[in-house]
Design a protein around this motif. Structure first.
Motif, mmCIF file in Angstrom:
data_model
loop_
_atom_site.group_PDB
_atom_site.id
_atom_site.type_symbol
_atom_site.label_atom_id
_atom_site.label_comp_id
_atom_site.label_asym_id
_atom_site.label_seq_id
_atom_site.Cartn_x
_atom_site.Cartn_y
_atom_site.Cartn_z
ATOM 1 N N GLN A 132 32.771 40.784 25.355
ATOM 2 C CA GLN A 132 32.138 41.747 26.257
ATOM 3 C C GLN A 132 31.195 42.672 25.490
ATOM 4 O O GLN A 132 30.100 42.991 25.976
ATOM 5 C CB GLN A 132 33.186 42.580 26.980
ATOM 6 C CG GLN A 132 32.562 43.652 27.872
ATOM 7 C CD GLN A 132 33.541 44.294 28.815
ATOM 8 O OE1 GLN A 132 33.606 43.970 29.986
ATOM 9 N NE2 GLN A 132 34.320 45.234 28.304
ATOM 10 N N THR A 136 27.498 42.287 26.972
ATOM 11 C CA THR A 136 26.969 43.360 27.829
ATOM 12 C C THR A 136 25.551 43.781 27.445
ATOM 13 O O THR A 136 24.679 43.880 28.334
ATOM 14 C CB THR A 136 27.914 44.571 27.811
ATOM 15 O OG1 THR A 136 29.199 44.172 28.303
ATOM 16 C CG2 THR A 136 27.369 45.687 28.692
ATOM 17 N N ARG A 179 28.618 39.282 35.461
ATOM 18 C CA ARG A 179 29.100 40.672 35.475
ATOM 19 C C ARG A 179 30.282 40.858 36.428
ATOM 20 O O ARG A 179 31.296 41.471 36.071
ATOM 21 C CB ARG A 179 27.968 41.613 35.888
ATOM 22 C CG ARG A 179 26.916 41.861 34.817
ATOM 23 C CD ARG A 179 25.958 42.930 35.310
ATOM 24 N NE ARG A 179 24.876 43.187 34.392
ATOM 25 C CZ ARG A 179 24.953 44.013 33.353
ATOM 26 N NH1 ARG A 179 26.102 44.625 33.090
ATOM 27 N NH2 ARG A 179 23.910 44.209 32.571
ATOM 28 N N ASN A 182 33.565 39.108 35.386
ATOM 29 C CA ASN A 182 34.189 39.924 34.338
ATOM 30 C C ASN A 182 34.869 41.152 34.942
ATOM 31 O O ASN A 182 36.039 41.445 34.653
ATOM 32 C CB ASN A 182 33.118 40.328 33.323
ATOM 33 C CG ASN A 182 33.641 41.302 32.277
ATOM 34 O OD1 ASN A 182 34.811 41.252 31.891
ATOM 35 N ND2 ASN A 182 32.782 42.193 31.827
ATOM 36 N N LEU A 183 34.148 41.836 35.823
ATOM 37 C CA LEU A 183 34.691 43.046 36.449
ATOM 38 C C LEU A 183 35.910 42.723 37.312
ATOM 39 O O LEU A 183 36.936 43.421 37.248
ATOM 40 C CB LEU A 183 33.613 43.709 37.313
ATOM 41 C CG LEU A 183 34.038 44.956 38.095
ATOM 42 C CD1 LEU A 183 34.411 46.080 37.150
ATOM 43 C CD2 LEU A 183 32.926 45.394 39.045
ATOM 44 N N ARG A 186 38.994 41.969 35.213
ATOM 45 C CA ARG A 186 39.482 43.168 34.525
ATOM 46 C C ARG A 186 40.133 44.160 35.497
ATOM 47 O O ARG A 186 40.961 44.981 35.080
ATOM 48 C CB ARG A 186 38.337 43.852 33.773
ATOM 49 C CG ARG A 186 37.933 43.129 32.496
ATOM 50 C CD ARG A 186 36.818 43.830 31.755
ATOM 51 N NE ARG A 186 36.509 43.156 30.502
ATOM 52 C CZ ARG A 186 37.108 43.408 29.350
ATOM 53 N NH1 ARG A 186 38.047 44.334 29.287
ATOM 54 N NH2 ARG A 186 36.767 42.742 28.255
ATOM 55 N N LEU A 187 39.761 44.090 36.795
ATOM 56 C CA LEU A 187 40.338 45.009 37.781
ATOM 57 C C LEU A 187 41.688 44.544 38.333
ATOM 58 O O LEU A 187 42.316 45.286 39.094
ATOM 59 C CB LEU A 187 39.355 45.195 38.948
ATOM 60 C CG LEU A 187 38.107 46.036 38.663
ATOM 61 C CD1 LEU A 187 37.197 46.076 39.877
ATOM 62 C CD2 LEU A 187 38.472 47.452 38.228
ATOM 63 N N ASN A 218 35.329 39.908 44.275
ATOM 64 C CA ASN A 218 34.269 40.279 43.336
ATOM 65 C C ASN A 218 33.429 39.073 42.939
ATOM 66 O O ASN A 218 32.199 39.172 42.809
ATOM 67 C CB ASN A 218 34.877 40.918 42.088
ATOM 68 C CG ASN A 218 35.476 42.282 42.361
ATOM 69 O OD1 ASN A 218 36.629 42.384 42.755
ATOM 70 N ND2 ASN A 218 34.700 43.329 42.183
#
Length: 296
Positions: A132, A136, A179, A182-183, A186-187, A218
């Motif tokens: 990441q 990023t 993106r 990944n989000l 991770r959530l 997501n």
């Protein structure tokens, strides 16, 4: 006055030599590996051409029925289904059917490629903080680059044609799905992961049985944005030989054909609205389903 004139002659010469070195290196790379890269993407070109021919050859009532079914499966909204049917009827009535089918082919293939590459990259970034940290800044830079700039290295390497256009579309449109995957992963709550570990789940079972299903809203939001960005790239990609609705739009700009540009532009907008509403409704249903599971 030239900005470079403020620097000593030696530094200006070094800068010119650096530019020449970069140009020479890129030319050497394209001569050495250009054909190899073209051969690598040959199956993708074959699939794109066959899909485009299939869509164009399929009778228009069948295409409209298939699109209506997909709209219903995705949205479960009769309004969206009726809007989809009316949009395609209008597209056919105004003589934009073949260009629309070509656009559907390029959008479908680019979306498949973005999903196939973007989701694994998003999983990798979610799995590794180091990945990441590296990924990023790259995604940030890619997001700030104007869409037209993506055409330059692709055209210089592969020339004009469908494959360079497809690659440019994919590079431009892949960012959201990476993106948001990944989000989304991770959530995922620590409680869900701890519960999976308590049941003895290994890494694959935890990823495919817990993290990805919970991250699906997501991920589908990423797919939605990827489709929107691919559609926005259609007109620009038409400059390098990608068939579709972007070609008449580009022709209308060159020749000041207002009606032609307006109609084809509205067709792109109609496709964007249809895909946006279907994918958003499907994502919302996934979100409600997930909340219902948590509530139970």
């Amino acid at each position: 006055m030239d900005f470079l004139s403020e620097f000593p002659e030696m530094e200006r010469q070094e800068l010119r030599d650096l530019k020449k070195g970069i140009d020479a290196g890129f030319r050497e790379f394209s001569r050495e590996y250009g054909e190899l890269i073209e051969n690598f993407f040959e199956p993708l070109l074959w699939f794109l051409v066959r899909l485009e021919k299939l869509l164009i050859a399929t009778p228009w009532p069948m295409i409209i029925i298939i699109m209506a079914i997909l709209a219903w499966v995705g949205s479960r909204s009769i309004k969206i289904v009726i809007g989809c049917i009316l949009s395609f009827l209008a597209i056919g009535y105004f003589g934009m059917w073949e260009d629309t089918m070509s656009t559907l082919a390029i959008i479908s293939v680019s979306t498949i490629v973005c999903i196939a590459t973007g989701i694994p990259l998003g999983i990798l970034m979610a799995r590794s903080d180091r990945a990441q940290a590296v990924g990023t800044p790259i995604l940030d830079i890619m997001q700030t680059i104007p869409a037209f700039v993506y055409l330059i290295p692709v055209v210089m390497l592969l020339g004009i044609g469908k494959v360079p256009g497809l690659i440019a579309v994919c590079i431009y449109a892949i960012l959201p799905i990476v993106r948001l995957t990944n989000l989304g992963i991770r959530l995922v709550s620590k409680e869900a992961l701890e519960a999976a570990d308590a049941f003895g789940a290994n890494y694959k079972q935890r990823l495919f049985g817990v993290q990805i299903p919970l991250a699906l809203p997501n991920i589908f939001a990423g797919v939605n944005q990827t489709i929107m960005m691919a559609l926005s790239m259609v007109v620009i990609a038409s400059m390098i030989g990608v068939a579709g609705l972007g070609v008449p739009v580009l022709r209308s700009i060159s020749n000041q054909y207002l009606a032609l540009g307006l109609m084809n532009g509205l067709a792109i907008v109609a496709l964007a609205i249809i895909f946006d509403r279907i994918s958003q409704e499907y994502g919302d249903r996934l979100q409600k389903h997930r909340k219902g599971i948590h509530h139970d």
